[in-house]
Write an enzyme that holds these catalytic residues in place. Structure first.
Site, short mmCIF file in Angstrom:
data_model
loop_
_atom_site.label_atom_id
_atom_site.label_comp_id
_atom_site.label_asym_id
_atom_site.label_seq_id
_atom_site.Cartn_x
_atom_site.Cartn_y
_atom_site.Cartn_z
N ARG A 50 72.29 8.92 45.30
CA ARG A 50 73.42 8.81 46.31
C ARG A 50 73.99 8.35 47.14
O ARG A 50 74.59 8.72 47.82
CB ARG A 50 72.87 10.49 46.48
CG ARG A 50 73.52 11.82 45.52
CD ARG A 50 74.01 13.21 46.09
NE ARG A 50 74.03 14.47 45.81
CZ ARG A 50 73.60 15.07 45.21
NH1 ARG A 50 73.41 14.87 44.17
NH2 ARG A 50 73.90 16.20 45.08
N ARG A 89 80.15 28.66 38.83
CA ARG A 89 79.94 28.17 37.56
C ARG A 89 77.93 29.38 38.71
O ARG A 89 78.02 29.85 39.57
CB ARG A 89 78.98 26.98 37.70
CG ARG A 89 78.43 26.45 39.32
CD ARG A 89 77.78 24.93 38.84
NE ARG A 89 78.21 24.25 40.69
CZ ARG A 89 76.95 23.40 40.46
NH1 ARG A 89 77.80 22.38 39.85
NH2 ARG A 89 76.86 23.28 41.53
N LYS A 138 77.54 17.22 35.75
CA LYS A 138 76.78 15.74 35.12
C LYS A 138 76.07 16.47 34.62
O LYS A 138 75.02 16.02 34.23
CB LYS A 138 76.21 15.42 36.69
CG LYS A 138 77.21 15.12 37.28
CD LYS A 138 76.58 14.00 39.12
CE LYS A 138 76.09 14.72 39.81
NZ LYS A 138 77.74 15.73 40.40
N ARG A 155 79.59 18.78 50.88
CA ARG A 155 78.83 18.42 49.79
C ARG A 155 80.31 17.35 49.43
O ARG A 155 79.75 16.04 48.57
CB ARG A 155 78.54 19.91 48.97
CG ARG A 155 77.19 20.02 49.38
CD ARG A 155 76.98 21.72 48.27
NE ARG A 155 76.85 20.55 47.15
CZ ARG A 155 76.80 21.68 46.28
NH1 ARG A 155 77.06 23.11 45.90
NH2 ARG A 155 75.95 20.52 44.71
N ARG A 166 74.01 29.42 42.82
CA ARG A 166 72.95 28.92 43.87
C ARG A 166 74.13 29.20 45.23
O ARG A 166 74.98 29.29 45.65
CB ARG A 166 73.39 27.19 43.58
CG ARG A 166 72.65 26.60 42.43
CD ARG A 166 72.91 25.35 42.19
NE ARG A 166 73.40 24.53 42.85
CZ ARG A 166 73.06 22.99 43.21
NH1 ARG A 166 73.39 22.50 41.50
NH2 ARG A 166 73.70 22.18 43.84
#
Ligand code: AMP
Length: 219
Positions: A88, A127, A13, A172, A161
């Protein structure tokens, strides 16, 4: 054009939002970025949000809604916005619809970026971002062109992160399926949903999304 990019963590996203910003002059509003900034500045919102984020849980609706609406209210971009990571929950979506209606605006499209869970875990572990400008990278499919140097700003400082650890990622994903996925039906009932295959390359996903701009293809 006001868009929502909907999809599980790691679906791309943020990457696709940045491309849409560049190509169409839309403004990206990422609720995750807003909350991370509040946490690092140790604001009252940041202090309340931190423990939820550390555990991979959703931050309570009212906290997020207030933060996002404050940003939306300050927006003066005539080309529209992309919401990345918000809403969300169905409660957040209802609050958003109400807020936009009051401000004579609306969501035009909801683009769902679909990626199966087993791919997401690998992707998230790989990532990282430039600590200076926030450009996103991935160990597997998007390394900087010159090793250790950000393509965009030339910085050699990168970060990962804290909530991208495997245990937190599992939480998550659970939160996504339980609380966020029901939004697909919510927006389908408004005729606004289009789904793209998030397993394709960044460029292919981007092209698929571009078509949705010129087309009236809504499922
Ligand atoms: P993201 O960067 O979108 O993956 O968000 C990182 C974390 O911020 C999430 O795991 C949640 O803890 C929190 N968060 C971001 N957006 C929302 C939202 N719309 N509602 C609740 N929590 C959120």
């Amino acid at each position: 054009m006001n868009l929502i990019l909907l999809g599980p963590p790691g679906a791309g996203k943020g990457t696709q939002s940045k491309l849409l910003e560049t190509k169409f002059g839309l403004k990206q509003l990422s609720s995750g970025d807003m909350l991370r900034s509040a946490v690092s500045m140790e604001t009252p919102v940041g202090k309340k949000a931190k423990s939820y984020m550390d555990q991979g849980a959703l931050v309570p609706d009212q906290i997020v809604v207030d933060v996002v609406f404050e940003h939306l209210a300050g927006l003066s971009n005539p080309n529209g916005f992309i919401l990345d990571g918000f809403p969300r929950t169905v409660e957040q979506a209802e609050a958003l619809d109400g807020w936009l209606q009051k401000h004579s605006s609306r969501i035009d499209r909801v683009i769902v970026i679909a990626v199966p869970d087993n791919r997401l875990v690998q992707r998230i572990a790989a990532r990282f971002t430039c600590a200076n400008c926030g450009e996103g990278y991935n160990d597997v499919f998007k390394l900087p062109k010159t090793e250790g140097v950000c393509d965009v700003c030339g910085s050699s400082d990168f970060k990962r992160r804290a909530d991208d650890r495997a245990e937190t990622v599992a939480k998550r994903l659970e939160a996504y399926h339980a609380q966020t996925a029901p939004l697909i039906d919510y927006y389908k009932s408004q005729g606004k949903v289009a789904t793209v295959d998030g397993e394709a390359s960044i460029d292919d996903v981007s092209q698929e999304i571009d078509v949705l701009f010129s087309d009236k293809v809504i499922s």
